[in-house]
Design a protein around this motif. Sequence first.
Motif, short mmCIF file in Angstrom:
data_model
loop_
_atom_site.label_atom_id
_atom_site.label_comp_id
_atom_site.label_asym_id
_atom_site.label_seq_id
_atom_site.Cartn_x
_atom_site.Cartn_y
_atom_site.Cartn_z
N HIS A 59 0.78 -1.24 0.36
CA HIS A 59 0.12 -0.40 -0.32
C HIS A 59 0.91 1.41 0.10
CE1 HIS A 59 -3.19 3.13 1.75
NE2 HIS A 59 -3.99 1.58 1.17
N PRO A 60 0.56 2.65 -0.88
CA PRO A 60 1.51 3.76 -0.72
C PRO A 60 1.26 3.95 0.33
CG PRO A 60 -0.82 3.98 -1.99
CD PRO A 60 -0.93 2.17 -1.43
N LYS A 61 0.42 3.87 1.30
CA LYS A 61 0.53 4.79 2.86
C LYS A 61 1.18 3.16 3.92
CE LYS A 61 -3.14 7.86 1.34
NZ LYS A 61 -3.79 8.68 1.57
N VAL A 62 -0.27 2.49 3.89
CA VAL A 62 0.59 1.41 5.20
C VAL A 62 0.14 -0.02 4.60
CG1 VAL A 62 -0.31 1.16 7.61
CG2 VAL A 62 0.01 3.39 7.06
N THR A 63 1.71 -0.89 4.96
CA THR A 63 0.79 -2.05 5.09
C THR A 63 1.05 -2.88 6.34
OG1 THR A 63 2.01 -1.90 2.23
CG2 THR A 63 1.51 -4.23 3.70
N PHE A 64 0.10 -3.80 6.50
CA PHE A 64 0.56 -4.60 7.61
C PHE A 64 0.24 -6.11 7.54
CE2 PHE A 64 -2.38 -0.93 9.33
CZ PHE A 64 -1.43 -0.62 10.52
N ILE A 65 1.11 -6.70 8.35
CA ILE A 65 1.41 -8.20 7.92
C ILE A 65 0.88 -8.47 9.23
CG2 ILE A 65 3.49 -10.12 7.00
CD1 ILE A 65 4.59 -7.81 5.11
N VAL A 66 0.16 -9.40 8.96
CA VAL A 66 -0.20 -10.27 10.25
C VAL A 66 0.06 -11.56 10.29
CG1 VAL A 66 -1.58 -8.08 10.97
CG2 VAL A 66 -2.87 -9.80 9.70
N GLY A 67 -0.25 -12.64 11.67
CA GLY A 67 0.19 -13.94 11.53
C GLY A 67 0.53 -14.18 12.71
N GLU A 68 0.37 -16.02 12.92
CA GLU A 68 0.64 -16.31 14.28
C GLU A 68 2.23 -16.05 13.71
OE1 GLU A 68 0.18 -17.36 17.65
OE2 GLU A 68 -2.14 -17.41 17.02
N ASN A 69 2.40 -16.20 15.18
CA ASN A 69 3.40 -16.81 15.73
C ASN A 69 4.64 -17.56 15.29
OD1 ASN A 69 3.89 -14.78 17.81
ND2 ASN A 69 2.91 -16.02 19.45
N GLY A 70 6.01 -17.37 14.91
CA GLY A 70 6.03 -18.47 13.16
C GLY A 70 5.64 -18.74 12.10
N SER A 71 4.86 -17.95 12.14
CA SER A 71 4.20 -17.54 10.63
C SER A 71 5.20 -16.96 9.83
CB SER A 71 3.27 -16.79 10.39
OG SER A 71 3.17 -15.49 10.42
N GLY A 72 5.89 -16.40 10.19
CA GLY A 72 7.42 -15.66 8.77
C GLY A 72 7.37 -13.86 8.93
N LYS A 73 6.31 -13.77 9.36
CA LYS A 73 6.20 -12.10 9.24
C LYS A 73 6.51 -11.28 9.22
CE LYS A 73 3.85 -11.20 13.30
NZ LYS A 73 3.61 -13.17 13.99
N SER A 74 7.76 -11.52 10.95
CA SER A 74 8.75 -10.88 11.55
C SER A 74 10.00 -11.48 10.51
CB SER A 74 9.36 -10.56 12.40
OG SER A 74 8.33 -10.81 13.08
N THR A 75 10.22 -12.37 9.73
CA THR A 75 11.18 -12.57 8.47
C THR A 75 10.95 -11.84 7.57
OG1 THR A 75 11.38 -14.92 9.41
CG2 THR A 75 11.95 -14.25 7.80
N ILE A 76 9.83 -11.64 7.23
CA ILE A 76 9.51 -11.10 5.70
C ILE A 76 9.94 -10.27 6.25
CG2 ILE A 76 8.18 -10.59 3.86
CD1 ILE A 76 7.03 -12.72 3.84
N LEU A 77 9.36 -9.33 6.88
CA LEU A 77 9.67 -7.25 7.41
C LEU A 77 11.70 -7.84 7.18
CD1 LEU A 77 7.18 -5.90 7.90
CD2 LEU A 77 8.33 -5.59 9.87
#
Length: 251
Positions: free
Chosen positions: A42-60
């Motif tokens: 998103h040009p303003k804010v993109t959220f990535i959400v998911g359970e612990n261990g799903s990989g969201k922090s790894t992607i970020l």
Amino acid sequence: MEIWENNQYVKSIELKSDKIESFSKYPFNLPAIKNLSKLKLHPKVTFIVGENGSGKSTILEAVAASYGFNAEGGTKNFNFSSCDTHSELENYIKLVKGIRKPEDGFFLRAESFYNLATNIDNLDLEQPAISRIIDSYGGISLHKQSHGESFFSVFMNRFRGNGLYILDEPEAALSPSRQMSMISRMHDLVEDNSQFIIATHSPIIMAYPDSIIYEIKNDIRAVRYEETENYLVMKGFLNDNERILNILLGK
């Protein structure tokens, strides 16, 4: 769906699947990575959400490192490394950038915030007092504030606008009321030509309206706020906490 702007700082994330030798080892064995082809931001804010261990922090983390930020947090000028644990995913993703370049930027992550605060203090000990780095963060050592106060101080003082801000679980240090204050500050920065990419568990923070939410389960898909598991779980608990507590406690 929002109209994607051509002049945002980062337009999309693409996985270089043809460069990956095996999807059987971490982090490529994560379902979120296996099913990642192209993710529009998103040009303003993109959220990535998911359970612990799903990989969201790894992607970020991979997005931040690929853009040039220190993997443990901070601006592009930070190069400290207290423990080299970040994945190699950054070498296998492509960031599609817009025509604009940010004037400011920061990678803020709860996991290694202590290391960032320590590095700022150490750098200031090596420099003349007239050019203290901490002055850009509110003037008080981040170690001399509570975790929540120091985290919020960075957000309020160091983020200047016209920037790309990547936040990994910012709610970890913030009370619900501070999370709401964060939404207000984030909106001011968005109005000042900033773009956010945020991994979060917080139903409060992900309520920011001018955004897109990607939820990780077996794949990554865009969802409405009211469809997220975080929202549904919190709503269910608050609406009927006594019944749910009885179930959890085996009564």
